[in-house]
Design an enzyme around this catalytic site. Structure first.
Site, PDB file in Angstrom:
ATOM      1  N   ASP A  98       0.856  -1.178   0.000  1.00 28.76           N
ATOM      2  CA  ASP A  98       0.000   0.000   0.000  1.00 28.76           C
ATOM      3  C   ASP A  98       0.898   1.235   0.000  1.00 28.76           C
ATOM      4  O   ASP A  98       1.827   1.314   0.808  1.00 28.76           O
ATOM      5  CB  ASP A  98      -0.882  -0.022   1.260  1.00 28.76           C
ATOM      6  CG  ASP A  98      -2.307   0.361   0.964  1.00 28.76           C
ATOM      7  OD1 ASP A  98      -2.516   1.489   0.498  1.00 28.76           O
ATOM      8  OD2 ASP A  98      -3.210  -0.469   1.198  1.00 28.76           O
ATOM      9  N   ASP A 198      -3.040   4.744  -2.143  1.00 25.35           N
ATOM     10  CA  ASP A 198      -4.090   5.215  -1.248  1.00 25.35           C
ATOM     11  C   ASP A 198      -4.505   6.669  -1.511  1.00 25.35           C
ATOM     12  O   ASP A 198      -3.640   7.540  -1.677  1.00 25.35           O
ATOM     13  CB  ASP A 198      -3.549   5.117   0.192  1.00 25.35           C
ATOM     14  CG  ASP A 198      -4.587   5.451   1.236  1.00 25.35           C
ATOM     15  OD1 ASP A 198      -5.550   4.693   1.373  1.00 25.35           O
ATOM     16  OD2 ASP A 198      -4.442   6.497   1.917  1.00 25.35           O
ATOM     17  N   GLU A 253      -6.567   4.023  -5.599  1.00 25.91           N
ATOM     18  CA  GLU A 253      -7.833   4.405  -4.982  1.00 25.91           C
ATOM     19  C   GLU A 253      -8.017   5.861  -5.371  1.00 25.91           C
ATOM     20  O   GLU A 253      -7.303   6.736  -4.871  1.00 25.91           O
ATOM     21  CB  GLU A 253      -7.751   4.261  -3.468  1.00 25.91           C
ATOM     22  CG  GLU A 253      -9.088   4.551  -2.817  1.00 25.91           C
ATOM     23  CD  GLU A 253      -8.975   4.825  -1.335  1.00 25.91           C
ATOM     24  OE1 GLU A 253      -9.885   4.438  -0.593  1.00 25.91           O
ATOM     25  OE2 GLU A 253      -7.999   5.448  -0.895  1.00 25.91           O
ATOM     26  N   HIS A 322     -11.266  -3.485   2.724  1.00 30.69           N
ATOM     27  CA  HIS A 322     -11.183  -3.240   4.169  1.00 30.69           C
ATOM     28  C   HIS A 322     -11.960  -2.012   4.625  1.00 30.69           C
ATOM     29  O   HIS A 322     -11.963  -1.708   5.812  1.00 30.69           O
ATOM     30  CB  HIS A 322      -9.709  -3.095   4.558  1.00 30.69           C
ATOM     31  CG  HIS A 322      -9.089  -1.888   3.915  1.00 30.69           C
ATOM     32  ND1 HIS A 322      -8.888  -1.790   2.554  1.00 30.69           N
ATOM     33  CD2 HIS A 322      -8.674  -0.709   4.425  1.00 30.69           C
ATOM     34  CE1 HIS A 322      -8.366  -0.616   2.269  1.00 30.69           C
ATOM     35  NE2 HIS A 322      -8.222   0.059   3.398  1.00 30.69           N
ATOM     36  N   ASP A 323     -12.563  -1.297   3.695  1.00 32.94           N
ATOM     37  CA  ASP A 323     -13.345  -0.111   4.066  1.00 32.94           C
ATOM     38  C   ASP A 323     -14.840  -0.344   3.917  1.00 32.94           C
ATOM     39  O   ASP A 323     -15.625   0.598   4.028  1.00 32.94           O
ATOM     40  CB  ASP A 323     -12.970   1.072   3.155  1.00 32.94           C
ATOM     41  CG  ASP A 323     -11.565   1.576   3.401  1.00 32.94           C
ATOM     42  OD1 ASP A 323     -11.068   1.451   4.535  1.00 32.94           O
ATOM     43  OD2 ASP A 323     -10.947   2.090   2.448  1.00 32.94           O
TER      44      ASP A 323
HETATM   45  C1  NOJ Z   1      -8.285   4.892   2.225  1.00 30.34           C
HETATM   46  C2  NOJ Z   1      -8.022   3.613   2.935  1.00 30.34           C
HETATM   47  O1  NOJ Z   1      -8.577   2.549   2.208  1.00 30.34           O
HETATM   48  C3  NOJ Z   1      -8.619   3.752   4.311  1.00 30.34           C
HETATM   49  O2  NOJ Z   1      -8.623   2.544   5.017  1.00 30.34           O
HETATM   50  C4  NOJ Z   1      -7.858   4.821   5.041  1.00 30.34           C
HETATM   51  O3  NOJ Z   1      -8.490   5.064   6.275  1.00 30.34           O
HETATM   52  C5  NOJ Z   1      -7.815   6.123   4.259  1.00 30.34           C
HETATM   53  N1  NOJ Z   1      -7.549   5.939   2.862  1.00 30.34           N
HETATM   54  C6  NOJ Z   1      -6.749   7.038   4.804  1.00 30.34           C
HETATM   55  O4  NOJ Z   1      -5.478   6.583   4.449  1.00 30.34           O
END
Ligand code: NOJ
Length: 549
Positions: A98, A198, A253, A322-323
């Site tokens: 990541d 990220d 992302e 994971h989100d």
């Molecule tokens: C996106 C990530 O997927 C998430 O888990 C994180 O909290 C935020 N970016 C901040 O890095």
């Protein structure tokens, strides 16, 4: 020329804290991943995306990095990482890490120096503001609730898109950018195969930092200020100075990237190999998700996106991360969650145009957990938003219900390996609660059962890699068929005279469709009824055919 290697792979996402704990401290680690490589090989995945493992105070489970060059002792050591890279390599698997460079941690040496001395070089790595009247510099709201500004003891405010422990890096500063590129190249030279990148669309700010009007009088959500004009310069530079020099895979992302700028991000010569397709991730709040209308809305979103992406570039297709909450809860009413519906969902997305990603536990049908109070949750976002809601005098029970259903902790409960204590995840005390259903849903139980979801996922990956079809999935076009048949997802992939057809009846009733029984490559039911040029699909039946039907 044949497609890039990352168009031919299946990716498996690992949330290291929750995957497998090899040393009994209740937290998953790198050696735990190494121990499970054979499991992953057998599952048929090629690339592992490991969420952040760098030194971190863990405010946001590693998305707050205090040393980009060192593995956090909680996860092991740099030597453990070398061993993991080597062992994965022996099995023909690659690792991507990541890359979190919109922000770091307030415990990073750069930020500590910047706090101690406003005139030092590192102070230029962040965004600081002074205000005359002790007022926040503007009304922008961070992604985790509250202001994007936090005040230091000396009166300066610093800027953070996420929590106050995640100060944003100032990409306008060429020195900072060079430091970032140096670090990226260091990991690539070490043998990582690329990065999941990220929150990258936040790196360019509206430098006027002016307050913005809101309808509700509350703060202006920073999530509206992504992909800001001018970002392309930074991303092109990062690509040229880092990614282009290695044959690496990058998956960004990139919230806020719509059709207008998609090509710049993930087109043939885009900044990244691909970006996540988020167009259908947030369907969980839809009312009555098993209704035909809801399924049709999902279908529309998926195929609108596929039509566009397949002309414009490449994307990463996924059901979970994971989100997010677990996909079976997201797309199905509780009473409809079963092997058939979970495997139907899996079949539906797995052969779409793009690289398929599987999130840990998805392959065994892990579900959302039951959360009795906000105190059981670990997620910084849930806690921040809960606090904010209370301040806004919203009903706490409603907020708890919201996060129970949609909260990020749902996908962060420990991987369910077996029916032993703590689901076989740890011999210690798990850092987050284990989902109570681990005795029923676990790897051990599904491993030997040929009709399990795990066995089905193995069939999906095997088909994706089968010599005769691999080109179809990596190079082929995508065409939606049977568009008007309610709650049926159906599409053809085609390349160089060979086709594959995917048909999924995503509802709990049977459905007749036009079609003949071509050779069946995969079927989540034991039989398929065919008669007089028609196929009768059973509830949640998913079938993949060789050729057209
Ligand atoms: C996106 C990530 O997927 C998430 O888990 C994180 O909290 C935020 N970016 C901040 O890095």
């Amino acid at each position: 020329m044949l497609a890039k290697w990352w168009k031919r792979v299946v990716v498996y996402q690992i949330y290291p804290k929750s995957f497998y704990d090899s040393d009994g401290d209740g937290i998953g680690d790198l050696n735990g991943i190494t121990e499970k490589l054979d499991y992953l090989k057998e599952l048929g995945v090629d690339v592992l995306w490991i969420c952040p493992i760098y030194c971190s105070p863990m405010e946001d489970n590693g998305y707050d990095i205090s040393d980009y060059y060192r593995v956090d002792p909680m996860f092991g050591s740099n030597a453990d990482m070398d061993r993991l890279l080597c062992e994965a390599g022996k099995r023909g698997m690659k690792i991507i890490l990541d890359l979190v460079v919109n922000h770091c941690s307030d415990e990073h040496a750069w930020f500590k120096k910047a706090v101690a001395d406003p005139d030092c070089e590192e102070a230029g790595y962040f965004y600081f503001k002074n205000t005359a009247d002790e007022e926040e510099p503007n009304n922008w709201c961070s992604n985790f609730g509250g202001s994007v500004w936090t005040r230091l003891a000396d009166g300066r405010w610093y800027y953070h898109t996420f929590s106050k422990k995640q100060p944003d890096l100032n990409w306008e500063n060429p020195k900072l950018r060079e430091k970032v590129y140096e670090m990226i190249n260091w990991w690539l030279d070490k043998g990582v195969a690329g990065f999941r990148v990220d929150a990258i669309t936040f790196i360019k700010k509206d430098l006027s930092f002016k307050s913005r009007a809101t309808e509700d009088g509350f703060r202006y959500p920073i999530e509206n200020l992504t992909d800001y004009p001018g970002i392309g310069g930074f991303l092109t530079e990062m690509k040229e100075k880092c990614f282009d020099k290695h044959d690496c895979m990058t998956v960004a992302e990139a919230p806020g990237v719509g059709n207008e700028t998609f090509r710049e991000y993930a087109g043939e010569d885009g900044y990244f190999s691909m970006i996540f397709d988020f167009t259908w991730e947030n369907m969980e709040s839809e009312a009555d998700k098993s209704s035909i209308e809801a399924v049709e809305r999902l279908k529309k979103r998926i195929f609108d996106s596929q039509r566009f992406v397949s002309k414009a570039g490449w994307s990463a297709v996924f059901l979970e991360n994971h989100d997010q909450s677990r996909c079976v809860n997201k797309y199905l009413e509780k009473e409809n969650i079963c092997f058939e519906s979970a495997s139907a969902l899996a079949t539906m997305y797995f052969f779409l145009y793009g690289t398929p990603f599987i999130y840990e536990g998805q392959e065994i049908g892990m579900t959302n957990a039951v959360w009795n109070s906000i105190g059981e949750m670990e997620d910084v976002r849930a806690k921040g938003k809960y606090k904010e809601a209370i301040e806004r005098r919203q009903d706490p029970q409603k907020v708890l219900e919201y996060f129970s259903e949609l909260g990020r902790d749902n996908s962060r409960t420990p991987m369910q390996w077996n029916s032993e204590e703590n689901a076989g995840f740890t011999k210690g005390r798990p850092w987050i609660k284990v989902n109570e259903n681990y005795k029923v849903i676990n790897v051990e139980e599904q491993k030997t059962r040929s009709d399990s979801l795990l066995s089905y996922y193995k069939k999906l990956t095997a088909l994706h890699h089968e010599d005769v079809y691999e080109d179809v999935f990596a190079e082929g076009s995508v065409r939606q068929i049977l568009e008007d048949v309610p709650a049926v997802f159906a599409y053809e992939r085609e390349w160089d005279g060979r086709a594959v057809t995917v048909v999924v009846n995503f509802k709990k009733g049977p459905q007749e469709i036009q079609g003949t029984k071509a050779e069946v490559l995969l079927n989540n039911h034991k039989t398929l009824c065919a008669k007089d040029g028609k196929l009768l699909l059973a509830p949640y039946q998913a079938v993949v055919f060789d050729g057209k039907i």
